[in-house]
Scaffold this active site. Structure first.
Site: not given
Ligand code: AHR
Length: 491
Positions: A175, A292
């Protein structure tokens, strides 16, 4: 009264191979994911093998976890790998700025690798671009992967691993539009080129390099345009979290609404495919890594712990079906986050250990791993719902995905009856497939969408076997309300 639907399987309409990596996982130094969830230390009374919880390992092995991403998340862009190698008692304690904690560095690269070997899963490391240097990251690759006589390969050997860790998957930051350095896409493209330039030469294992993409309309297009040298990217990452209502307190609108929110995954993938096709134009295949995803309830407090219900697992089935549908373009996906954090598979509390409904869903979907996804056309009832962004949707009450083994001796069919109250009679059109020799079926079902497992009732939501014969199943199957059924046929 049972609802009625039909699924037409088209074995000759092949979509692509369902890589096992689509059912991958993610662990971050966050709350109780690593510490307590995986690492308890050698002196712990909790059963462990060299400090690593054996119950967690056994459970992940049982669902054939194909990969585990580590060490973050946001944590990755403030992590310095050298803090986490060598004698544990000498490792520095640092501030974990993202998750309001201190990092003991007791679990570092070699512990992560040992964990991956125990689970028999592929390690996926996320590098530090935000606050790290090229010099530091290139040496991490060398430490893990070089076979020879260099200072770093010797250091790895001194730390207990003569054999290389052979890490194939590396993300160049996480990110980086946000917690990973707040770059513009153009600036990140420049950084990406600089980092990626020095990595491959230090590895005897071919590297899969993952660039950090985004789900806003223009990040991926601007990044890819500035990048130019696409040979340096193997996968482009996107993230998607969703929520609706509260974790256990939700009404019917929220129940169906959560499925609608999760369809954002489909939009994200389509938009990313569009950007890749328009800009890279087939000059290099770049896969999409949804590294994610999952439900992130508003109640998730410190440590992002939340209650994981049957509803969350049902909705995750719809996401896995979306991934199967896009398997020709999506190369990896990682549910966030394996143990104790967000939509985890496992909860621990001291010695207690219990599996979430989502764990059982991943157990079911193993049947699709490595098979070829084929078209499964659903014709059945639907319900009107809306997404949080105001988009109106017709949500099909039956979800399905089908896959076929290479030699056509096996078929897997996942069927989700999303209806809250009604069972569903599903007729099957086999598209010319002969009658199977044998059939087995398991079903994830429960009496309430908010049902969940706890330390006291670890098996409240679980899987049930369904007795079927090939002749009986040929005509169809009746699905309980709020259920996911995986049928496996052999020929
Ligand atoms: O999964 C929690 C957080 O969510 C992670 O650290 C980040 O990459 C995302 O914004």
């Amino acid at each position: 009264m049972a609802l009625k639907a039909t699924v037409a399987i088209r074995p000759d309409q092949k979509i692509g191979t369902i890589s096992p990596h689509l059912y991958g996982h993610f662990t971050e130094h966050l709350g109780h994911c690593i510490y307590d969830g995986i690492w308890v230390g050698e002196g712990s009374e909790i059963p462990n093998d060299g400090g690593i919880r054996t119950d967690t390992v056994a459970a992940l092995k049982a669902v054939k976890a194909p990969n585990v991403r580590w060490p973050g998340g946001c944590f990755a862009d403030d992590y310095h790998w050298e803090d986490g190698v060598g004698p544990r008692e000498e490792r520095p304690r640092r501030v974990n700025i993202w998750w309001d904690d201190e990092e003991s560095n007791q679990f570092g690269t070699d512990e992560f690798m040992r964990f991956c070997r125990m689970v028999d899963t592929a390690p996926y490391i996320c590098m530090n671009v935000g606050s790290g240097t090229v010099a530091e990251q290139k040496l991490w690759v060398e430490y893990c992967n070089w076979i020879g006589d260099t200072q770093l390969s010797k250091l790895r050997e001194a730390n207990g691993s003569a054999e290389p860790h052979a890490v194939s998957w590396w993300a160049v930051g996480n990110e980086n539009w946000g917690c990973g350095g707040r770059f513009t896409p153009e600036h990140y493209a420049m950084e990406y080129r600089r980092f990626a330039c020095y990595l491959r030469g230090r590895s005897k294992t071919p590297l899969n390099l993952v660039a950090a993409g985004h789900t806003t309309p223009d990040w991926n297009r601007r990044f890819l345009t500035s990048m130019g040298c696409w040979d340096m990217i193997d996968h482009l990452s996107i993230h998607r979290y969703y929520h609706r209502g509260h974790q256990t307190d939700f009404d019917e609108d929220d129940y169906y609404g959560l499925y609608a929110e999760a369809t954002a995954v489909d939009d994200d993938i389509r938009a990313t495919v569009g950007a890749l096709d328009d800009i890279v134009r087939g000059s290099k295949f770049i896969g999409i890594a949804l590294d994610e995803w999952g439900v992130w309830h508003r109640e998730a407090g410190w440590g992002l712990e939340q209650v994981n219900t049957h509803r969350d697992a049902l909705v995750a089935a719809s996401v896995l079906d979306i991934l199967n549908h896009w398997c020709a373009r999506v190369t990896m996906a990682n549910l966030a986050q394996t143990i104790n954090v967000l939509q985890c598979l496992i909860h621990t509390s001291g010695e207690s250990f219990w599996k979430t409904p989502t764990y059982h869903l991943f157990d079911l979907y193993q049947a699709h791993m490595g098979k070829t996804a084929v078209v499964a056309l659903v014709d059945g009832p639907s319900i009107d719902t809306t997404r949080g962004d105001g988009r109106e949707m017709e949500l099909a009450l039956l979800g399905a995905s089908a896959s076929i083994g290479d030699d056509a001796t096996a078929v897997a069919l996942a069927l989700t009856n999303r209806s809250l109250i009604e069972p569903m009679k599903v007729k099957l059109d086999w598209g010319g497939l002969p009658r199977a020799k044998s059939v087995t079926a398991r079903c994830l079902t429960s009496d309430h969408p908010a049902a969940h497992n706890t330390a006291e009732q670890p098996d409240y939501v679980g899987l049930q076997e369904i007795k079927l014969t090939p002749a009986k199943f040929e005509k169809g199957i009746e699905l309980p309300p709020m259920s996911v059924t995986m049928v496996e046929l052999t020929y």
